[in-house]
Motif scaffolding. Structure first.
Motif, PDB file in Angstrom:
ATOM      1  N   PRO A 157       3.802  21.523 -17.445  1.00 20.14           N
ATOM      2  CA  PRO A 157       4.297  22.336 -16.329  1.00 20.14           C
ATOM      3  C   PRO A 157       4.403  21.530 -15.034  1.00 20.14           C
ATOM      4  O   PRO A 157       3.714  20.522 -14.849  1.00 20.14           O
ATOM      5  N   VAL A 158       5.242  22.009 -14.138  1.00 24.89           N
ATOM      6  CA  VAL A 158       5.407  21.351 -12.837  1.00 24.89           C
ATOM      7  C   VAL A 158       4.080  21.280 -12.089  1.00 24.89           C
ATOM      8  O   VAL A 158       3.764  20.298 -11.433  1.00 24.89           O
ATOM      9  N   ALA A 159       3.262  22.336 -12.221  1.00 20.09           N
ATOM     10  CA  ALA A 159       2.006  22.410 -11.477  1.00 20.09           C
ATOM     11  C   ALA A 159       1.014  21.324 -11.864  1.00 20.09           C
ATOM     12  O   ALA A 159       0.051  21.068 -11.123  1.00 20.09           O
ATOM     13  N   PHE A 160       1.214  20.646 -12.997  1.00 17.07           N
ATOM     14  CA  PHE A 160       0.290  19.598 -13.425  1.00 17.07           C
ATOM     15  C   PHE A 160       0.305  18.395 -12.488  1.00 17.07           C
ATOM     16  O   PHE A 160      -0.592  17.546 -12.561  1.00 17.07           O
ATOM     17  N   ALA A 161       1.296  18.319 -11.619  1.00 16.85           N
ATOM     18  CA  ALA A 161       1.298  17.250 -10.616  1.00 16.85           C
ATOM     19  C   ALA A 161       0.052  17.338  -9.750  1.00 16.85           C
ATOM     20  O   ALA A 161      -0.493  16.310  -9.307  1.00 16.85           O
ATOM     21  N   GLY A 162      -0.419  18.567  -9.501  1.00 20.94           N
ATOM     22  CA  GLY A 162      -1.625  18.745  -8.699  1.00 20.94           C
ATOM     23  C   GLY A 162      -2.843  18.134  -9.358  1.00 20.94           C
ATOM     24  O   GLY A 162      -3.718  17.578  -8.679  1.00 20.94           O
ATOM     25  N   ILE A 163      -2.927  18.215 -10.694  1.00 22.17           N
ATOM     26  CA  ILE A 163      -4.047  17.599 -11.405  1.00 22.17           C
ATOM     27  C   ILE A 163      -4.036  16.095 -11.203  1.00 22.17           C
ATOM     28  O   ILE A 163      -5.062  15.465 -10.915  1.00 22.17           O
ATOM     29  N   LEU A 164      -2.848  15.513 -11.327  1.00 27.33           N
ATOM     30  CA  LEU A 164      -2.714  14.066 -11.192  1.00 27.33           C
ATOM     31  C   LEU A 164      -3.082  13.607  -9.789  1.00 27.33           C
ATOM     32  O   LEU A 164      -3.845  12.641  -9.612  1.00 27.33           O
ATOM     33  N   THR A 165      -2.564  14.292  -8.785  1.00 28.39           N
ATOM     34  CA  THR A 165      -2.851  13.884  -7.411  1.00 28.39           C
ATOM     35  C   THR A 165      -4.315  14.112  -7.045  1.00 28.39           C
ATOM     36  O   THR A 165      -4.879  13.355  -6.251  1.00 28.39           O
ATOM     37  N   MET A 166      -4.946  15.131  -7.631  1.00 25.06           N
ATOM     38  CA  MET A 166      -6.361  15.360  -7.357  1.00 25.06           C
ATOM     39  C   MET A 166      -7.222  14.245  -7.944  1.00 25.06           C
ATOM     40  O   MET A 166      -8.205  13.822  -7.345  1.00 25.06           O
TER      41      MET A 166
ATOM     42  N   LEU B 177       0.826  -1.207   0.000  1.00 21.70           N
ATOM     43  CA  LEU B 177       0.000   0.000   0.000  1.00 21.70           C
ATOM     44  C   LEU B 177       0.861   1.258   0.000  1.00 21.70           C
ATOM     45  O   LEU B 177       0.526   2.258  -0.644  1.00 21.70           O
ATOM     46  N   GLY B 178       1.956   1.234   0.740  1.00 24.34           N
ATOM     47  CA  GLY B 178       2.802   2.414   0.842  1.00 24.34           C
ATOM     48  C   GLY B 178       3.673   2.656  -0.372  1.00 24.34           C
ATOM     49  O   GLY B 178       4.054   3.803  -0.648  1.00 24.34           O
ATOM     50  N   LEU B 179       3.995   1.597  -1.117  1.00 22.62           N
ATOM     51  CA  LEU B 179       4.930   1.728  -2.231  1.00 22.62           C
ATOM     52  C   LEU B 179       4.514   2.769  -3.278  1.00 22.62           C
ATOM     53  O   LEU B 179       5.337   3.597  -3.674  1.00 22.62           O
ATOM     54  N   PRO B 180       3.259   2.775  -3.745  1.00 27.14           N
ATOM     55  CA  PRO B 180       2.919   3.745  -4.797  1.00 27.14           C
ATOM     56  C   PRO B 180       2.755   5.177  -4.304  1.00 27.14           C
ATOM     57  O   PRO B 180       2.757   6.106  -5.109  1.00 27.14           O
ATOM     58  N   ASP B 181       2.600   5.373  -2.988  1.00 20.48           N
ATOM     59  CA  ASP B 181       2.187   6.678  -2.480  1.00 20.48           C
ATOM     60  C   ASP B 181       3.225   7.773  -2.669  1.00 20.48           C
ATOM     61  O   ASP B 181       2.869   8.957  -2.702  1.00 20.48           O
ATOM     62  N   SER B 182       4.489   7.409  -2.761  1.00 17.68           N
ATOM     63  CA  SER B 182       5.542   8.427  -2.900  1.00 17.68           C
ATOM     64  C   SER B 182       6.078   8.524  -4.319  1.00 17.68           C
ATOM     65  O   SER B 182       6.973   9.330  -4.576  1.00 17.68           O
ATOM     66  N   LEU B 183       5.549   7.727  -5.244  1.00 22.81           N
ATOM     67  CA  LEU B 183       6.136   7.664  -6.579  1.00 22.81           C
ATOM     68  C   LEU B 183       5.951   8.944  -7.374  1.00 22.81           C
ATOM     69  O   LEU B 183       6.882   9.422  -8.028  1.00 22.81           O
ATOM     70  N   VAL B 184       4.741   9.503  -7.347  1.00 22.47           N
ATOM     71  CA  VAL B 184       4.495  10.701  -8.146  1.00 22.47           C
ATOM     72  C   VAL B 184       5.409  11.838  -7.704  1.00 22.47           C
ATOM     73  O   VAL B 184       6.059  12.495  -8.528  1.00 22.47           O
ATOM     74  N   GLY B 185       5.487  12.062  -6.397  1.00 26.79           N
ATOM     75  CA  GLY B 185       6.336  13.134  -5.888  1.00 26.79           C
ATOM     76  C   GLY B 185       7.807  12.908  -6.177  1.00 26.79           C
ATOM     77  O   GLY B 185       8.538  13.849  -6.523  1.00 26.79           O
ATOM     78  N   ALA B 186       8.250  11.648  -6.054  1.00 25.40           N
ATOM     79  CA  ALA B 186       9.667  11.353  -6.260  1.00 25.40           C
ATOM     80  C   ALA B 186      10.067  11.473  -7.725  1.00 25.40           C
ATOM     81  O   ALA B 186      11.180  11.896  -8.046  1.00 25.40           O
ATOM     82  N   GLY B 187       9.171  11.083  -8.613  1.00 26.30           N
ATOM     83  CA  GLY B 187       9.536  11.058 -10.028  1.00 26.30           C
ATOM     84  C   GLY B 187       9.124  12.277 -10.826  1.00 26.30           C
ATOM     85  O   GLY B 187       9.580  12.451 -11.968  1.00 26.30           O
ATOM     86  N   TRP B 188       8.277  13.151 -10.269  1.00 24.28           N
ATOM     87  CA  TRP B 188       7.708  14.232 -11.050  1.00 24.28           C
ATOM     88  C   TRP B 188       8.730  15.218 -11.601  1.00 24.28           C
ATOM     89  O   TRP B 188       8.554  15.717 -12.733  1.00 24.28           O
ATOM     90  N   PRO B 189       9.838  15.548 -10.896  1.00 26.60           N
ATOM     91  CA  PRO B 189      10.816  16.470 -11.495  1.00 26.60           C
ATOM     92  C   PRO B 189      11.325  15.997 -12.853  1.00 26.60           C
ATOM     93  O   PRO B 189      11.603  16.822 -13.732  1.00 26.60           O
ATOM     94  N   VAL B 190      11.420  14.686 -13.042  1.00 22.56           N
ATOM     95  CA  VAL B 190      11.840  14.136 -14.337  1.00 22.56           C
ATOM     96  C   VAL B 190      10.631  13.921 -15.246  1.00 22.56           C
ATOM     97  O   VAL B 190      10.678  14.195 -16.446  1.00 22.56           O
ATOM     98  N   MET B 191       9.537  13.437 -14.667  1.00 22.82           N
ATOM     99  CA  MET B 191       8.358  13.083 -15.462  1.00 22.82           C
ATOM    100  C   MET B 191       7.791  14.291 -16.204  1.00 22.82           C
ATOM    101  O   MET B 191       7.499  14.223 -17.402  1.00 22.82           O
TER     102      MET B 191
END
Length: 409
Positions: free
Chosen positions: A37-46, A16-30
């Protein structure tokens, strides 16, 4: 039987915990590779958060129909499919599409597993299980880092964790008979002779659950705690750098210690959780967080006290989430626990999703100095609501004790 299934559930909590940090950890490259834009991470997490809230609210119906074991297996399978989908996505809209099963799977499995453990296992296991969730959440950034540095890219990290989830899905399907057998055995605790057994096939509508005395209070307390935790995780480092003049490296290290404090604190709490009880853990946790927040707030010439306060706040945060979940069958009855835990998960995700951006907006207007004040308000709200619930439960127990002699006569 209990021990074998418990080992599988421990693996499930790590997963359960494994996927929870992936978006934040990989987003600078993704975001750079995807050209958004960097701010699109908010769309994904929402989108993910929206899915978790919806599936949490539907978890009781699903669990009554399918059983906790099958809901867990299907949900982990959905998460595995979503992670593999992320790994082959070449555009942002594809990530948004796969974020839907990502969130739906996470919410249902969280509610189903938490309720199952609350009904069938001791308080120490609830704390240790959530500590193992922290292990999974801590491992995934390292997997992402290794994948990127080794040339596999961010998609390689998603693929690796997706494969782990597929293996767990197979294991969960193979273990379905264990869930059924344990469910038929009487629970070793939370036994109330006047209470219906859990899983009696009766759906508890949302409106009915919300009208149960004390439910609204625990939802507010849970919302406040999860808002506190997520705000501290997201903004602590920025506050330390901008307002206290701490170096970015030191601030990042102590911000990570807040998370490590939660993980380690839950592991330690497991050793005495059965002896002191959930209510004491919740009360003591909030009071310890309050002490840490006061240390952060003090305008001292040295930053050592503020940094130590952040660590203390992490240790205090540790037992609150597991204790609130574990106390649900006792506070509201086994027959109602799945419905209420599903609503609690929705409240938790709502607090974690919406309050950190709210703090960001407030800090842009008033300044980052309000960080400890914002945390203090959330601590006070959570503590006040949980203490009011304790009084309601105590009065209910007194009335039940007074009715018992009448029944006997």
């Amino acid at each position: 039987m209990y021990a074998l299934l418990l080992a599988i559930i421990y693996l499930a909590f790590i997963s359960l915990g494994l996927p929870d940090s992936l978006v934040g950890a990989g987003w600078p490259v993704m975001h750079d590779e995807l050209g958004v834009p960097v701010a699109f991470a908010g769309i994904l997490t929402m989108i993910i958060a929206g899915g978790t809230i919806v599936s949490s609210l539907l978890s009781e119906r699903l669990t009554l129909r399918l059983g906790a074991g099958l809901v867990t297996a299907i949900s982990v399978g959905m998460t595995a499919a979503a992670l593999i989908g992320f790994s082959v996505s070449g555009s942002f809209w594809m990530l948004c599409l796969w974020a839907i099963p990502y969130g739906l799977g996470a919410g249902a499995v969280d509610a189903a597993l938490n309720n199952y453990v609350a009904l069938h296992y001791a308080a120490r296991h609830m704390n240790w299980l959530h500590s193992f969730w922290g292990v999974g959440a801590s491992i995934s950034p390292f997997i992402m880092s290794y994948a990127i540095s080794s040339g596999f890219g961010w998609s390689g990290a998603y693929r690796s964790i997706g494969i782990i989830q597929i293996v767990l899905t197979v294991l969960l399907f193979l273990s379905l008979t264990l869930w059924t057998r344990v469910n038929r055995e009487p629970s070793h605790e939370h036994a109330d002779p006047d209470d219906e057994p859990a899983g009696n096939g009766k759906h508890v509508p949302l409106g009915t659950a919300l009208r149960i005395p004390g439910v609204a209070l625990i939802l507010i307390a849970f919302f406040a705690y999860c808002a506190l935790e997520s705000t501290a995780i997201l903004w602590a480092s920025t506050y330390l750098v901008s307002e206290r003049g701490v170096s970015p490296a030191t601030a990042a290290a102590f911000a990570s210690l807040y998370l490590l404090g939660i993980t380690g604190g839950r592991f330690l709490a497991g050793f005495f959780a059965d002896h002191i009880g959930d209510r004491t853990l919740i009360r003591g946790g909030f009071l310890t967080v309050a002490a840490g927040v006061i240390m952060i707030l003090l305008p001292l010439p040295t930053d050592v006290v503020a940094l130590a306060g952040l660590v203390i706040a992490g240790l205090g945060s540790a037992p609150i989430y597991p204790a609130i979940i574990h106390s649900t069958p006792v506070n509201f009855g086994r027959r109602n626990s799945q419905a209420i835990i599903g609503i609690q998960m929705a409240a938790a995700y709502s607090g974690a999703t919406f309050m950190p951006p709210l703090f960001g907006a407030l800090s842009a207007w008033a300044g980052l100095w309000i960080f400890p004040v914002f945390l203090a308000v959330l601590v006070a709200l959570g503590l006040a609501m949980s203490e009011r619930l304790n009084r309601i439960v105590a009065r209910r127990s007194q009335l039940a004790d007074q009715e018992t002699p009448r029944r006997s006569s």
